[in-house]
Design a protein around this motif. Structure first.
Motif, PDB file in Angstrom:
ATOM      1  N   ASN A   6      35.955 -62.012 -49.090  1.00 37.12           N
ATOM      2  CA  ASN A   6      35.612 -62.679 -47.718  1.00 37.12           C
ATOM      3  C   ASN A   6      34.474 -63.432 -47.969  1.00 37.12           C
ATOM      4  N   VAL A   8      31.978 -66.364 -48.271  1.00 37.78           N
ATOM      5  CA  VAL A   8      31.652 -67.640 -47.649  1.00 37.78           C
ATOM      6  C   VAL A   8      29.926 -68.310 -47.890  1.00 37.78           C
ATOM      7  N   LYS A   9      29.871 -69.373 -48.602  1.00 37.08           N
ATOM      8  CA  LYS A   9      28.715 -70.411 -48.730  1.00 37.08           C
ATOM      9  C   LYS A   9      28.602 -71.145 -48.521  1.00 37.08           C
ATOM     10  N   LYS A  10      27.124 -71.213 -47.236  1.00 33.33           N
ATOM     11  CA  LYS A  10      27.516 -72.322 -46.497  1.00 33.33           C
ATOM     12  C   LYS A  10      26.087 -73.484 -46.330  1.00 33.33           C
ATOM     13  N   ASP A  18      35.176 -70.517 -48.183  1.00 31.70           N
ATOM     14  CA  ASP A  18      35.244 -70.257 -46.739  1.00 31.70           C
ATOM     15  C   ASP A  18      35.786 -69.284 -46.407  1.00 31.70           C
ATOM     16  N   HIS A  19      36.287 -67.944 -46.478  1.00 30.60           N
ATOM     17  CA  HIS A  19      36.227 -66.647 -47.388  1.00 30.60           C
ATOM     18  C   HIS A  19      37.257 -66.896 -48.411  1.00 30.60           C
ATOM     19  N   THR A  54      26.399 -66.288 -48.265  1.00 30.95           N
ATOM     20  CA  THR A  54      26.273 -66.658 -47.005  1.00 30.95           C
ATOM     21  C   THR A  54      26.651 -64.965 -46.424  1.00 30.95           C
ATOM     22  N   GLU A  55      28.252 -64.793 -47.626  1.00 30.79           N
ATOM     23  CA  GLU A  55      29.176 -63.742 -46.831  1.00 30.79           C
ATOM     24  C   GLU A  55      29.401 -62.658 -47.646  1.00 30.79           C
ATOM     25  N   GLY A  56      29.758 -61.973 -47.684  1.00 28.28           N
ATOM     26  CA  GLY A  56      31.359 -61.558 -48.897  1.00 28.28           C
ATOM     27  C   GLY A  56      30.397 -61.409 -49.839  1.00 28.28           C
ATOM     28  N   GLU A  57      31.276 -60.264 -50.943  1.00 27.50           N
ATOM     29  CA  GLU A  57      30.538 -59.711 -51.789  1.00 27.50           C
ATOM     30  C   GLU A  57      31.219 -59.532 -53.346  1.00 27.50           C
TER      31      GLU A  57
END
Length: 344
Positions: A6, A8-10, A18-19, A54-57
């Motif tokens: 999952n 995510v990088k913004k 994107d996910h 930004t999110e995830g691993e």
């Protein structure tokens, strides 16, 4: 070997990744394929710990790249698109320095450097300053740095960019050699390179994973009905009449060529091979075939099909930006004219 979960990088409002979800298995060459700006380099920078997500691993052999970076990075050798070279060092000085950074034991360091010099074919330039080397040799030095200590995973970002054809062939051969004992991940937007070198392909578009399979399977999955192309001296009407009784013909598209021959594309049902039937049908009517060939979907066709929205979206964004800039300029000119009128 690697699990991306999952991701995510913004950057502000822009979503570069994107996910994203995928798994890398041991002992294969993986290709990241996508247009420029699709998110390939950003994903690789996150996988190697150069960027935070930004999110995830990202897990490298079970180690989280951000929470347990030292253990995770021991498993990775990384060559960025622009090799991180100290050009005032000689090749040997730089590789010895890189070996020290990688915490290779002092008594093992000389042998480790010698191994990568031999593998990357740097023996003839090992005493030269890096700034005096050609781009091809600099790329080799960067690659030698990446494989120092022989980590289990080698990640290469555009490894052949800017190289001449001979250098490209040599780097590809080196990648194949490395793949015998390592898992290799490389990013590229060069279709021929991915098709020739990689066992498995992941196509990224607008930061999303849109396809993931072997090159052969991707071609087969996207193929649908195959086609047969012909060129003949028969007229368009005659071509349709001759092909009407041939089995497994789904659709016929014809055109008149500049040399007054007729070209036709025949869509085939059920992947049937109709070439012999087509040949015999034209032979019976004594109408010569100048061309008869099967046409199959290529990796290039798959890539264009899956990323066409990428190009369309990019064009739309560019058009919108140009329109905004045009309106801004127009408004500025109007304000200037009003100001001049006021002064008068």
């Amino acid at each position: 070997m690697i699990e991306v979960k999952n991701l995510v990088k913004k950057y502000g409002n822009h979503i570069a990744v994107d996910h994203l979800n995928f798994t890398i298995e041991e002992g294969k060459i993986y290709g990241f394929l996508g247009p420029n700006g699709a998110g390939k380099s950003t994903t690789m920078n996150i996988m190697t710990g150069y960027l935070g997500a930004t999110e995830g691993e990202v897990l490298i052999n079970g180690h989280n790249i951000l929470k347990d970076p030292e253990e995770a990075k021991k498993c990775i050798g990384y060559l960025p698109e622009i090799p991180p070279l100290y050009t005032d060092m000689t090749v040997l000085e730089y590789l010895d320095f890189a070996a020290e950074l990688k915490k290779i034991k002092k008594k093992e360091r000389e042998e480790a450097v010698e191994q990568v010099v031999k593998l990357a074919k740097l023996y003839d330039v090992q005493e030269r300053l890096i700034k005096n080397l050609s781009k091809g040799y600099r790329q080799r030095v960067g690659l030698a740095q990446a494989i120092l200590g022989f980590p289990e995973i080698i990640i290469l970002d555009e490894p052949t960019v800017g190289l001449d054809p001979k250098q490209i062939i040599e780097i590809r051969e080196l990648i194949r050699t490395l793949a015998k004992n390592h898992t290799v991940i490389l990013s590229s937007h060069i279709l021929a390179e991915v098709q020739e070198v990689c066992d498995y392909v992941m196509i990224i578009s607008k930061g999303k994973l849109v396809a993931s399979d072997t090159p052969v399977n991707l071609e087969q999955l996207m193929a649908g009905s195959e086609t047969v192309e012909i060129t003949t001296r028969a007229t368009q009407t005659e071509v349709r009449d001759i092909l009407r009784p041939v089995a497994n013909v789904e659709k016929i598209t014809t055109q008149v060529n500049k040399d007054n021959t007729t070209g036709a594309v025949i869509e085939v049902k059920n992947h049937a091979d109709i070439r012999e039937s087509v040949f015999m049908a034209f032979a019976e009517k004594k109408k010569p075939l100048l061309l008869l060939k099967n046409t199959k979907v290529s990796l290039e066709d798959v890539f264009l099909e899956l990323t066409q929205n990428d190009a369309e979206a990019e064009k739309l964004e560019t058009d919108e930006l140009e329109a905004e800039e045009s309106d801004a300029v127009k408004q500025e000119m109007e304000e200037g004219e009003n100001e001049d009128a006021g002064n008068l």
